[in-house]
Design an enzyme around this catalytic site. Structure first.
Site, PDB file in Angstrom:
ATOM      1  CG  ASN A  12      -1.921  -1.123   1.168  1.00 31.10           C
ATOM      2  OD1 ASN A  12      -2.887  -1.058   0.413  1.00 31.10           O
ATOM      3  ND2 ASN A  12      -1.678  -2.196   1.931  1.00 31.10           N
ATOM      4  CD  GLU A  13       4.645   1.598  -2.708  1.00 35.52           C
ATOM      5  OE1 GLU A  13       4.955   2.275  -1.705  1.00 35.52           O
ATOM      6  OE2 GLU A  13       5.441   0.810  -3.253  1.00 35.52           O
TER       7      GLU A  13
END
Ligand code: F6R
Length: 637
Positions: free
Chosen positions: A162-163
Site C-alpha cells: 500500500n504505497e
C-alpha cells in the site's frame, strides 16, 4: 540505551511503540505472543489465523518460530496463514516471489499444512485480478479473520504494498509500485529493470481488520518513516500512519529504527533526563541548530526557552556549557586520522604513537571504503601509514548484466585470431550462460566469479588513485556471501576463520569499518558480526589491547554530529579526488541514493553531499569552515 519511558511520550507518539535493544529481542517478544495464542487455540482444538509479511524484516521472527517448532514442539498444524502481497507476474517458483520466500523462510521448516498457507497469486490474468482479490478477502473472512498480523514498513511508509495514496478503506487489489520501492527491490532482482512494476496486496482496510497487529522495523534507514508514521497525524502520504486507528497495534522496533522518535532524539523535551556528557553534547548541538546560533553564542535564555532550563540549573551557566561543548567538538577535528607524530595528543582523537601505523580498512562490500572514507584514506596513505584494504565480500551480486556482457565481449574480441585462446573460449561459455539465464534467472558460479572479478578491477583502479600498494589489498570473498542471496545470507565458521587470520597477520594499530549495522540482514551488519567474532578470538593478543576501532556510518549516511568522535576535513581537491576514486566503481553508478539526502541522483553524489552537509553543520556550530568532513565513531570492545 537510557530511554525515558513516561506518559509525556504520548504527546508525540500516537500509537504504542516498544523499543528493544536489538531485533532478536523484539522478535522474541512477538514470537511469545504468537506461541501463546497457537498453544491456547491448539488446546481448544481451534485454528489460529496469522497474517504474514515477507522482506528482510520478519526473517528473524520466522527463524525463531522455526526454532520453537523444532526445539519446543510448537505445532503449526492448526495454523492458517495469509500473506500480505505478491509481485504481479511472478509465479511461485521464481526465486524472488513471495510464495518462494515463505516456503524457504518458514513453511518448509514447520508442520503447517500446505493448503493452509495462502499467498495472493501473482499469475492471474489481469482481467481476473479483481475477482481473485475479492476471493482472497472472502477466504480471510471465512477463516474467521486474522488474529495476528505481522508487518514490515517500506521507506515510503507502505505496509504490504500500500504505497502513498492508499486510504484506510482500501482492500486487496492490484497496485503499481512506487519508484522508491522499485529502487529498494532492485538489489534483490539484480537490477531495477527486472523488478515487476505491479503487485497484488491486501489493503490498509484489510490490515486494520486484523485483531492484533505487530509492525516490526530495524535499522536507521527506517527511523525517519517510523517517526512520521507514529508521531504525525494519520495521512495517506504514509499509509502506516493509519495503524494509529487500530486498537491493538504495537510497533516493535530496535534502537536504530527508534532513533528519530522525539523521545530518543530530543528526550529533554519529553521528560527529565540524566545529563551525561554525551546527552549534554546531543542537546547542545540540537539547541544551536534550532536557534541558528554558534555554540559560543548560546545564551541563558536560549536554554530556558527551548526546554533545557534543567540543564542550565544543573550544569550552567550558559557560557560554561558553551565553551565545554565547543572544545569537545573542536577536539574531534583532525587532519591526522592516523595520529600526528611528535605532537601532544592529549586532545586528539588518535594517539601519536606508534608512527607509522598499520591501518586496516575492512569494507563489507567493495565500494564502502571509498564512499565513506575516501578522503581519510588519502590522508592515511599520504601521511605514511601502512594501509591495508580488506574486502569481506566480492560484491558480485551488485554487478548488472550489461556490464558483465561488456567485459565478456572485450575478452572474446581480444582473443580473436589468437591461437589456443583459453580465456576467450571460457568467455564464450560464460557469455552463453548469461544469455541462457534471461531476465529472472540465477547467476551461475562462472557468472558470479566474473562479476566478482569486475569489482576487483574497480577496487584496484580506485586504490591506485589513493596510492595503496597492490599487495596490501585482500579480497576475502567470504563464503556467506558467495553462497547466498540478499536477505538469505547465513554465516559459517569459515567466514570468521578468514577474518581472524587476516587480523592476526596484520596486527593493526587501527581498524576502520562500518558501524551502520542495525539492519541485521544487511551485508554490513553480517560483516560486522563476523568481525566481532574474529576480534573475540584474538582476545588477549597484545596488538588488540592497543588497537583503536573507528566506525564510519556506511554508504548513504553519516553519524549525527554529536556522535562523531573523529572528524576528518577534506579540502575541495581532496573531495574531488575522492569522487574520482568513486567513479572507478563504474558498475555501481545506478545504485539508488539514500532517501534523506536531497538533491542526490545516485549514491556517487550522495557521498559528496553527505560530507559537505557535515562540514556545514560544523561551520554553523561556530567551528572552522571546511569543504567537507568525514565522521567516525570510536568503538570499544
Ligand atoms: C512484505 C511487504 C512490505 C515490506 C516492506 C519492508 O510482504 O509487504 O511492506 O514489509 O517493504 O521490506 P523490508 O523488510 O525488506 O525492509
Amino acid at each position: 540505551m537510557d530511554i525515558p519511558f513516561n506518559n509525556e511520550r504520548a504527546v508525540h507518539e500516537k500509537c504504542a511503540v516498544q523499543i528493544f535493544n536489538d531485533a532478536d529481542l523484539a522478535c522474541g517478544h512477538v514470537a511469545d505472543t504468537i506461541h501463546a495464542l497457537i498453544k491456547e487455540r491448539n488446546a481448544a482444538g481451534e485454528k489460529t489465523v496469522l497474517g504474514l509479511a515477507t522482506g528482510s524484516t520478519p526473517v528473524r521472527l520466522y527463524r525463531e518460530l522455526i526454532r520453537r517448532h523444532q526445539e519446543e514442539g510448537l505445532s503449526f498444524k492448526n495454523v492458517i496463514t495469509y500473506n500480505l502481497d505478491e509481485y504481479f507476474g511472478l509465479d511461485g517458483d521464481h526465486p524472488e516471489s513471495y510464495r518462494r520466500f515463505m516456503q524457504d523462510q518458514l513453511f518448509d521448516h514447520v508442520d503447517i499444512l500446505p493448503e493452509n498457507t495462502h499467498v495472493p497469486s501473482g499469475t492471474v490474468e489481469r482481467e481476473e485480478a479483481f475477482a481473485s482479490c475479492q476471493a482472497y478477502e472472502d477466504l480471510i473472512r471465512e477463516s474467521g479473520g486474522i488474529d495476528i498480523q505481522i508487518l514490515g514498513i517500506g521507506r515510503t511508509g507502505h505496509i504490504g504494498f500500500n504505497e502513498p495514496g492508499s486510504g484506510p478503506e482500501s482492500r486487496t487489489r492490484l497496485v503499481t509500485l512506487d519508484s522508491l520501492t522499485l529502487r529498494d527491490a532492485a538489489r534483490d532482482f539484480l537490477g531495477k529493470e527486472n523488478v515487476p512494476r505491479h503487485a497484488i496486496t491486501m489493503g490498509v482496510g484489510t490490515i486494520l481488520d486484523a485483531r492484533q497487529v505487530f509492525l516490526l522495523a530495524w535499522g536507521e534507514a527506517k527511523s525517519g518513516v517510523i517517526a512520521k508514521a507514529v508521531e504525525n497525524q494519520p495521512t495517506d502520504a504514509i499509509p502506516a500512519s493509519f495503524l494509529q486507528q487500530h486498537e491493538d497495534c504495537l510497533y516493535c522496533i530496535d534502537e536504530g529504527a527508534a532513533s528519530r522518535l522525539t523521545r530518543v532524539r530530543l528526550p529533554w523535551l519529553v521528560g527529565s533526563v540524566r545529563w551525561t556528557a554525551p546527552m549534554i553534547r546531543q542537546a547542545m548541538v540540537w539547541l544551536a541548530r534550532r536557534t541558528g546560533k554558534a555554540l559560543l553564542k548560546l545564551t541563558d535564555e536560549d536554554y530556558a526557552e527551548n526546554g533545557m532550563g534543567e540543564l542550565l540549573t544543573e550544569k550552567g551557566p550558559a557560557h560554561k556549557l558553551n565553551i565545554d561543548i565547543f572544545n569537545v567538538t573542536q577536539h574531534t577535528i583532525t587532519g591526522w586520522p592516523g595520529g600526528k607524530p611528535n605532537a601532544d595528543d592529549s586532545c586528539r582523537p588518535e594517539r601519536a604513537d606508534p608512527s607509522p601505523k598499520r591501518s586496516l580498512l575492512i569494507a563489507p562490500e567493495p565500494t564502502d571504503d571509498t564512499l565513506s572514507m575516501g578522503g581519510t584514506l588519502q590522508r592515511l596513505v599520504a601521511q605514511g601509514h601502512h594501509v591495508y584494504l580488506n574486502y569481506l565480500t566480492s560484491g558480485n551480486l551488485a554487478v548488472p548484466d550489461p556490464d558483465t556482457r561488456l567485459a565478456l565481449d572485450l575478452i572474446i574480441e581480444l582473443g580473436q585470431g589468437l591461437e589456443q585462446n583459453e580465456e576467450s573460449r571460457h568467455a564464450k561459455k560464460v557469455s552463453d550462460q548469461l544469455e541462457a539465464k534471461g531476465r529472472f534467472g540465477e547467476d551461475t558460479a562462472d557468472i558470479r566469479h566474473l562479476k566478482g572479478l569486475i569489482r576487483r578491477g574497480e577496487v584496484r583502479s580506485s586504490a591506485r588513485l589513493f596510492g595503496v600498494e597492490a599487495d596490501r589489498i585482500t579480497f576475502l570473498d567470504l563464503p556467506f556471501y558467495e553462497n547466498g542471496r540478499y536477505r538469505r545470507f547465513k554465516t559459517i565458521d569459515a567466514d570468521v576463520d578468514k577474518v581472524t587470520a587476516q587480523l592476526q597477520a596484520i596486527q593493526p594499530h587501527q581498524i576502520f569499518t562500518t558501524g551502520m549495522v542495525s539492519d541485521p540482514l544487511s551485508v554490513a551488519s553480517i560483516g560486522f558480526q563476523v568481525l566481532l567474532q574474529a576480534l573475540a578470538r584474538c582476545h588477549g593478543e597484545p596488538w588488540l589491547e592497543d588497537c583503536y576501532i573507528w566506525l564510519f556510518a556506511g554508504s548513504g549516511g553519516e553519524w549525527d554530529t554529536h556522535e562523531i568522535d573523529m572528524a576528518v576535513p577534506l579540502s575541495p581537491n581532496e573531495l574531488s579526488e575522492k569522487l574520482q576514486a568513486i567513479y572507478q566503481h563504474q558498475t555501481q553508478r545506478s545504485q539508488s541514493p539514500s532517501l534523506n539526502n536531497n538533491g542526490a541522483k545516485n549514491h556517487w553524489d550522495t557521498a559528496a553531499i553527505i560530507n559537505q552537509q557535515t562540514a556545514r553543520v560544523y561551520d554553523a556550530l561556530g567551528l572552522a569552515e571546511y569543504e567537507a568532513i568525514e565522521g567516525f565513531k570510536r568503538f570499544s570492545l
